[in-house]
Write a protein that holds these residues in place. Structure first.
Motif, short mmCIF file in Angstrom:
data_model
loop_
_atom_site.label_atom_id
_atom_site.label_comp_id
_atom_site.label_asym_id
_atom_site.label_seq_id
_atom_site.Cartn_x
_atom_site.Cartn_y
_atom_site.Cartn_z
N LEU A 155 0.83 -1.21 0.00
CA LEU A 155 0.00 0.00 0.00
C LEU A 155 0.86 1.25 0.00
O LEU A 155 0.54 2.23 -0.69
N ALA A 156 1.94 1.24 0.77
CA ALA A 156 2.84 2.40 0.80
C ALA A 156 3.40 2.67 -0.59
O ALA A 156 3.48 3.82 -1.04
N GLU A 157 3.77 1.60 -1.29
CA GLU A 157 4.28 1.75 -2.66
C GLU A 157 3.19 2.26 -3.59
O GLU A 157 3.41 3.13 -4.41
N ARG A 158 2.00 1.69 -3.46
CA ARG A 158 0.88 2.08 -4.33
C ARG A 158 0.56 3.57 -4.19
O ARG A 158 0.28 4.26 -5.16
N TYR A 159 0.54 4.07 -2.94
CA TYR A 159 0.17 5.46 -2.68
C TYR A 159 1.37 6.38 -2.59
O TYR A 159 1.21 7.57 -2.30
N ALA A 160 2.56 5.83 -2.80
CA ALA A 160 3.81 6.61 -2.79
C ALA A 160 3.96 7.41 -1.50
O ALA A 160 4.22 8.61 -1.53
N VAL A 161 3.78 6.71 -0.38
CA VAL A 161 3.99 7.34 0.93
C VAL A 161 4.91 6.43 1.73
O VAL A 161 5.02 5.23 1.46
N PRO A 162 5.59 6.98 2.74
CA PRO A 162 6.44 6.13 3.58
C PRO A 162 5.61 5.06 4.31
O PRO A 162 4.42 5.24 4.57
#
Length: 183
Positions: A155-162
């Protein structure tokens, strides 16, 4: 994420052709997550390990049933694991013996009655209403995490957040949902 999906799709396609190395690679890439799904549902490590083995037998025998236009490879693999774990849970229930049961009991619908179905529909609407109160990206992240089984890292990768930001999003979203549902 798209790279992982294309890699999984390719591995599944090679498994259809009975490529043992592709099967081993698919196992290495997906077994930890599928084990987590089975363990979460079964709450018994040994049983989850048995079901995981069954899952990979099913994948080996039914890889040709994967339809890339219908679902992502990760969603398909997750569904195979989830369904196998649910089948195991159902098998745990003692089977009703037909001896001693009267005709009405044998013919009764084992599903929920009208009142239970109405309550379930009502609860579903309440959950959807509460989900609509979340920002759309948070609601989608909650669905992907808790319905589709995506990991925090995915999910972090999908939404480009840490990663820690994603954990905070999900934690705060669940707190908000709990407050909304208990109101």
């Amino acid at each position: 994420m798209a790279g992982q999906d294309s890699e999984l799709s390719e591995l599944i396609a090679r498994v259809v052709l009975r490529d043992r190395q592709a099967f081993l690679d698919l196992y290495s890439a997906s077994a930890p997550k599928l084990f987590a799904i089975t363990l979460r549902l079964l709450k018994d490590r040994a049983e989850a390990e048995d079901v995981l083995q069954e899952v990979f037998v099913k994948i080996w025998n039914n890889a040709d049933r994967y339809l890339p236009d219908v679902a992502s490879p990760a969603a398909w693999l997750n569904a195979v694991a989830r369904n196998a774990a649910i089948d195991r849970l159902r098998a745990r229930r003692p089977a009703a013996r037909s001896e001693g049961l009267d005709a009405a009991e044998r013919l009764a619908d084992p599903g929920p009655g009208p009142e239970a179905e109405a309550i379930l529909r009502s609860e579903g609407r309440r959950i959807e209403t509460c989900m609509e109160e979340l920002p759309s990206d948070r609601a989608e992240a909650v669905r992907r995490a808790y319905v589709e089984g995506e990991s925090y890292l995915e999910l972090a990768e999908r939404y480009a957040v840490p990663l820690n930001t994603m954990r905070s999003w999900l934690r705060r979203s669940l707190i908000q949902l709990r407050a909304c549902l208990s109101a």
